[in-house]
Write a protein that holds these residues in place. Structure first.
Motif, mmCIF file in Angstrom:
data_model
loop_
_atom_site.group_PDB
_atom_site.id
_atom_site.type_symbol
_atom_site.label_atom_id
_atom_site.label_comp_id
_atom_site.label_asym_id
_atom_site.label_seq_id
_atom_site.Cartn_x
_atom_site.Cartn_y
_atom_site.Cartn_z
ATOM 1 N N UNK A 82 0.830 -1.209 0.000
ATOM 2 C CA UNK A 82 0.000 0.000 0.000
ATOM 3 C C UNK A 82 0.863 1.258 0.000
ATOM 4 N N UNK A 83 1.931 1.266 0.793
ATOM 5 C CA UNK A 83 2.840 2.409 0.812
ATOM 6 C C UNK A 83 3.532 2.589 -0.535
ATOM 7 N N UNK A 84 3.922 1.495 -1.158
ATOM 8 C CA UNK A 84 4.547 1.582 -2.481
ATOM 9 C C UNK A 84 3.560 2.124 -3.511
ATOM 10 N N UNK A 85 2.305 1.678 -3.414
ATOM 11 C CA UNK A 85 1.300 2.173 -4.359
ATOM 12 C C UNK A 85 1.062 3.668 -4.170
ATOM 13 N N UNK A 86 0.965 4.117 -2.919
ATOM 14 C CA UNK A 86 0.774 5.552 -2.664
ATOM 15 C C UNK A 86 1.927 6.379 -3.228
ATOM 16 N N UNK A 87 3.138 5.866 -3.106
ATOM 17 C CA UNK A 87 4.314 6.600 -3.589
ATOM 18 C C UNK A 87 4.367 6.661 -5.114
ATOM 19 N N UNK A 88 3.996 5.562 -5.758
ATOM 20 C CA UNK A 88 4.173 5.467 -7.208
ATOM 21 C C UNK A 88 2.951 5.935 -7.992
ATOM 22 N N UNK A 89 1.735 5.619 -7.475
ATOM 23 C CA UNK A 89 0.540 5.885 -8.255
ATOM 24 C C UNK A 89 0.522 5.025 -9.509
ATOM 25 N N UNK A 90 -0.392 5.296 -10.403
ATOM 26 C CA UNK A 90 -0.439 4.550 -11.654
ATOM 27 C C UNK A 90 0.597 5.105 -12.625
ATOM 28 N N UNK A 91 1.281 4.236 -13.370
ATOM 29 C CA UNK A 91 2.274 4.722 -14.337
ATOM 30 C C UNK A 91 1.605 5.468 -15.486
#
Length: 461
Positions: A36-45
């Motif tokens: 979840x933290x990685x997703x928040x940092x990256x968002x959708x490409x």
């Protein structure tokens, strides 16, 4: 600034985290918060990201899809409804309904569980079943090959997936029969009116000297909008052999985002074949690492698309060790307003001497409106290698077409025969003879416009 499409998944996880965890297992739950933290940092490409430049992921993820987080029972008995098979290919048959391993059970009139089909007999030590029910066995491998910090869609799948499939083959064990897994997309109930998102997870482990052949078939049982994220992790230990065939026959309302991660150790052999016959929007990503000396992989793809269909295959093969071999062949036939994309990269690391690699992408465009994007790449940091790559985009051979018409073959039939011959090379590389023969039959029907659903299947009636 966080977009609405990203925000809805952040809010979803924060609001439903406990529900997601309650219907999963400690092994899968252990990686959720980090993902979840990685997703928040990256968002959708965005399309500015090199590996996603041909598919607008944020647009695909923007609709408000429903999720079956409470694991409502799905009203389908696949053993009764699904009659399609590959003639003469005796398989060990399993089903995944949406993202849930189907256990072959239903409730009788008294509300008690009743076994619907006998569990296939497996060699000693082999496990094929639910990820959450075999969590301790999966613990050593789950999330080790597919790393959420490297891809936001993998992170999204890791934080939302609640179950999946585990295929575990112990040391020096050979499964003679092909393991066939039917992935069925189905609404949770007849009154379910929302579009549906499914997050499917698969873990395949072949220990030292083990051998297994797998056939994954994707089907949609409802005429509604589906969004599927799928992450497949494959671990091939020393001298292991894995054949993985993936066949998609869904429909135009289906969005499929599949990430396959493979790690190969010394002298292992992996064959990966992905075939798209019917779809809406498909985005396949393959990341394969040859980590042990003498490892070998063969990666093939076949795409037949028309109307408004979109198929994007993106591959990365990393040669980390010496004396490794990789071969890739992807072929597309695009008609009407279809869009295709192939981007393949072979990376040869320092010290990966005696590498042999061949990458080929060939494409046949039947109309002026169809579009194909192709980008084969080599990145080499070793000096004793044999690597080559190439791509072609063209139309049907006018001379061959004229020759066939001069011999009385109607133009439409001549075009179809040339298209079938074009993709035949990929299909002929499939080592399972019954599957190869069946695909020749299905591809012929596909080009004739006769393949709307599998013959004998009751799911879409």
């Amino acid at each position: 600034m966080t977009s609405d499409s990203i925000r809805q998944y952040i809010d979803l996880y924060q609001q439903c985290r406990q529900m997601i965890c309650d219907h999963s297992s400690p092994v899968m739950n252990a990686l959720r918060d980090e993902a979840f933290e990685h997703f928040k940092q990256q968002g959708f490409p965005s399309k500015k990201v090199e590996r996603y430049k041909y598919t607008d992921i944020e647009k695909l993820m923007a609709p408000d899809y429903g999720l079956n987080l409470n694991r409502l029972p799905i009203p389908v008995d696949p053993y009764e409804a699904f009659k399609c098979d590959v003639p003469n290919l005796s398989t060990l048959l399993y089903f995944i309904v949406n993202d849930d391993f189907y256990r072959g059970e239903r409730k009788d009139d008294k509300g008690e569980k009743q076994l619907m089909a006998a569990t296939p007999k497996l060699p000693e030590g082999v496990v094929i079943g639910s990820l959450k029910e075999h969590a301790e066995l999966a613990k050593a491998y789950y999330g080790t090959v597919a790393r959420s910090e490297e891809d936001s869609l993998t992170a999204l799948n890791t934080m939302l997936a609640q179950d999946g499939l585990l295929v575990y083959v112990p040391k020096n064990t050979v499964i003679d029969k092909t393991v066939q897994v039917i992935n069925i997309l189905k609404a949770p109930s007849p009154t379910w009116n929302a579009d549906l998102m499914v997050n499917r997870r698969v873990l395949i482990v072949a220990e030292e000297g083990a051998e297994v052949k797998l056939l994954f078939c994707d089907h949609a049982a409802d005429d509604r909008n589906f969004l599927t994220t799928q992450v497949i992790e494959v671990v091939a230990k020393d001298n292991a052999k894995i054949d993985l065939y993936c066949l998609e026959e869904t429909h135009a309302k289906n969005v499929r985002i599949s990430n396959v991660y493979v790690r190969q150790e010394r002298d292992s052999r992996v064959r990966h074949n992905v075939i798209t016959l019917h779809n809406g929007v498909t985005r396949n990503k393959l990341d394969l690492v040859l980590a042990g000396d003498g490892a070998e992989c063969v990666c093939n793809g076949c795409v037949i698309a028309d109307k408004q269909q979109h198929v994007d295959n993106n591959t990365l093969i990393v040669h980390e060790a010496q004396h490794c071999t990789s071969n890739e062949l992807y072929k597309y036939v695009l008609d009407s307003h279809a869009t295709g994309a192939f981007a393949g990269r072979v990376y040869v690391a320092h010290g990966a001497q005696k590498t042999a690699s061949q990458m080929t992408n060939q494409n046949l465009i039947s109309t002026r409106e169809a579009r194909m994007f192709t980008q084969p790449m080599l990145e080499i940091y070793a000096d004793d290698v044999k690597c080559a790559h190439g791509s072609t985009v063209g139309q049907l051979n006018d001379a061959a077409l004229f020759y066939m018409r001069q011999r009385g073959i109607p133009e439409k039939e001549a075009r179809m025969l040339l298209q079938v011959a074009f993709v035949r090379e990929v299909v002929d590389m499939i080592e399972l003879v019954p599957l190869r023969d069946r695909l020749h039959y299905l591809i012929d029907k596909r080009f004739r416009g006769e393949l709307n659903k599998c013959e004998g299947c009751k799911l879409c009636r």
